[in-house]
Write an enzyme that holds these catalytic residues in place. Structure first.
Site, PDB file in Angstrom:
ATOM      1  N   ASP A  20       0.830  -1.224   0.000  1.00 48.17           N
ATOM      2  CA  ASP A  20       0.000   0.000   0.000  1.00 48.17           C
ATOM      3  C   ASP A  20       0.855   1.262   0.000  1.00 48.17           C
ATOM      4  O   ASP A  20       0.638   2.165  -0.791  1.00 48.17           O
ATOM      5  CB  ASP A  20      -1.031   0.006   1.140  1.00 48.17           C
ATOM      6  CG  ASP A  20      -0.462  -0.050   2.545  1.00 48.17           C
ATOM      7  OD1 ASP A  20       0.722  -0.400   2.720  1.00 48.17           O
ATOM      8  OD2 ASP A  20      -1.217   0.254   3.500  1.00 48.17           O
ATOM      9  N   LEU A 108      -4.963  -8.053  12.608  1.00 45.98           N
ATOM     10  CA  LEU A 108      -6.293  -7.974  11.997  1.00 45.98           C
ATOM     11  C   LEU A 108      -6.818  -6.545  12.037  1.00 45.98           C
ATOM     12  O   LEU A 108      -7.997  -6.286  11.846  1.00 45.98           O
ATOM     13  CB  LEU A 108      -7.270  -8.922  12.707  1.00 45.98           C
ATOM     14  CG  LEU A 108      -6.853 -10.389  12.637  1.00 45.98           C
ATOM     15  CD1 LEU A 108      -7.805 -11.262  13.425  1.00 45.98           C
ATOM     16  CD2 LEU A 108      -6.799 -10.860  11.183  1.00 45.98           C
ATOM     17  N   ASP A 156      -5.596  -0.571   5.754  1.00 47.98           N
ATOM     18  CA  ASP A 156      -6.515  -1.039   6.789  1.00 47.98           C
ATOM     19  C   ASP A 156      -7.781  -0.184   6.866  1.00 47.98           C
ATOM     20  O   ASP A 156      -8.895  -0.707   6.939  1.00 47.98           O
ATOM     21  CB  ASP A 156      -5.811  -1.030   8.148  1.00 47.98           C
ATOM     22  CG  ASP A 156      -4.494  -1.777   8.105  1.00 47.98           C
ATOM     23  OD1 ASP A 156      -4.363  -2.684   7.276  1.00 47.98           O
ATOM     24  OD2 ASP A 156      -3.592  -1.433   8.892  1.00 47.98           O
TER      25      ASP A 156
HETATM   26  C1  GLA Z   1      -0.165  -2.839   8.335  1.00 48.15           C
HETATM   27  C2  GLA Z   1      -0.364  -1.398   7.877  1.00 48.15           C
HETATM   28  C3  GLA Z   1      -0.889  -1.343   6.449  1.00 48.15           C
HETATM   29  C4  GLA Z   1      -0.071  -2.198   5.513  1.00 48.15           C
HETATM   30  C5  GLA Z   1       0.181  -3.589   6.116  1.00 48.15           C
HETATM   31  C6  GLA Z   1       1.145  -4.393   5.316  1.00 48.15           C
HETATM   32  O1  GLA Z   1      -1.379  -3.487   8.427  1.00 48.15           O
HETATM   33  O2  GLA Z   1      -1.257  -0.744   8.734  1.00 48.15           O
HETATM   34  O3  GLA Z   1      -0.927   0.010   6.021  1.00 48.15           O
HETATM   35  O4  GLA Z   1       1.133  -1.568   5.185  1.00 48.15           O
HETATM   36  O5  GLA Z   1       0.676  -3.509   7.443  1.00 48.15           O
HETATM   37  O6  GLA Z   1       0.579  -4.753   4.105  1.00 48.15           O
END
Ligand code: GLA
Length: 350
Positions: A20, A108, A156
């Site tokens: 992301d 999660l 997320d």
């Molecule tokens: C965490 C971060 C996200 C993303 C993931 C890895 O969940 O909050 O922004 O970078 O790690 O994909």
């Protein structure tokens, strides 16, 4: 002004990890567990907050000027109020009651669930029950970055706010274009298993990886790593070269997974989960002994695919199980549910 209760779901990222913040692709879905926030208008000019699942811990601060410096859940409440106010949203003095079904540091996304539920409840109480969800996701991410100190991307919050029931959400972080992809599992199951090791995005290797990616992008003269060419990446020193290889490979796996889901080829999805895990472990160095042991245990138990999920460095493992594979004792089934929402008013019990 009646109270407003909002629910922010956690998320499972099916595939597309650490892409992301690199302008890449991800394929998350919202789950049924999450955080619930009830906002009730109160007299005065304060926000009062209570976290039921943290032994009823409390906080109180000025609505107009929430103080910085908190390092726990209070940073989220203060940050959301400050950022919403700063963005020009009219807020009212509020009591916030927070309850959740998601363990912190689980991978999660308990943090995004909390931010999103706080945002919808605070805005809803002030009369805005249908805010611009992408703008709210960006605001939640600022809270994470500036108030909590985790340099996380938009995965997320976007997953929590914009997922739809029964679907994964393909997100292109270069454009923020989103497509819903049906997940037809038939009798297959997606489960998560706790590795037993909690992670902290603010203090773990996460921020270090972000810095490495930024350095690699600068050396390659691209604004995000997803624009890099594989042959240019090969010229970088280790570990930067491996970081770029992970991002490029992971982006490709997201679209291979989308194709496999459309074809209802769940064996192929399982193989892609395994490939993602191998890349996160070998190219991104984001695994730990506890995570490896959990992945191995799930593979030994017959999982078609298993991988660390979320930021890594601990947290949960996601596995895909064919119908004839028994559910391991500590496995928790996850199903793609609806995105964040304001809950209907409680019926009047009097
Ligand atoms: C965490 C971060 C996200 C993303 C993931 C890895 O969940 O909050 O922004 O970078 O790690 O994909």
């Amino acid at each position: 002004m009646s109270p407003v209760t909002a629910f922010g779901p956690g998320r499972v990222n099916l595939i597309g990890e650490h892409t992301d913040y690199n302008g890449g692709l991800s394929l998350p879905f919202a789950i049924d567990e999450g955080v619930m926030v009830t906002a009730t208008a109160i007299d005065g000019d304060q926000v009062e907050a209570i976290a039921y699942d943290l032994d009823g811990e409390q906080d109180a601060f000025a609505l107009a000027d929430p103080p910085r410096g908190a390092e726990d859940w209070r940073a989220f409440a203060r940050g959301m109020v400050a950022e919403l106010g700063g963005a020009g949203h009219p807020l009212v003095a509020t009591r916030l009651e927070i309850a959740g079904t998601l363990a912190q540091g689980s991978g999660l996304s308990s943090s995004a669930a909390l931010e999103v539920a706080l945002g919808l409840a605070l805005l809803g109480l002030a009369g805005d029950r249908d805010p611009d969800r992408l703008a709210l996701a960006r605001l939640c991410s600022r809270v994470e970055n500036d108030w909590v100190g985790a340099q996380t991307g938009l995965l997320d919050q976007t997953a929590s706010l914009l997922s739809t029931d029964g679907h994964a959400l393909r997100i292109d972080f270069a454009t923020m274009e989103m497509t819903s992809v049906p997940i037809a599992l038939r009798d297959w199951r997606l489960v998560t298993v706790d590795s037993g090791e909690t992670h902290s995005l603010a203090t773990g290797g996460y921020n270090e990886r972000r810095a490495e990616c930024a350095e690699a992008a600068e050396r390659l003269g691209v604004s995000t790593l997803s624009e890099a060419r594989a042959e240019d990446a090969a010229t970088l020193p280790d570990p930067l070269r491996r970081r770029v290889e992970h991002v490029l490979g992971e982006n490709a796996r997201v679209d291979e997974t989308v194709a496999a889901l459309h074809a209802e080829d769940l064996d192929a999805v399982g193989r892609l989960l395994d490939a993602s895990h191998a890349s996160l472990r070998d190219l991104y160095d984001a695994s730990t002994d506890a995570v490896e042991a959990t992945v191995q245990r799930l593979k030994d138990a017959g999982a078609a695919g298993a991988r660390m999920v979320g930021g890594g460095f601990g947290g949960h493992v996601l596995a895909l199980l064919a119908p004839d594979v028994p559910l391991p004792d500590d496995a928790h089934e996850v199903t793609p549910g609806p995105g964040a929402r304001i809950l209907p008013d409680e019926p009047d019990e009097r």
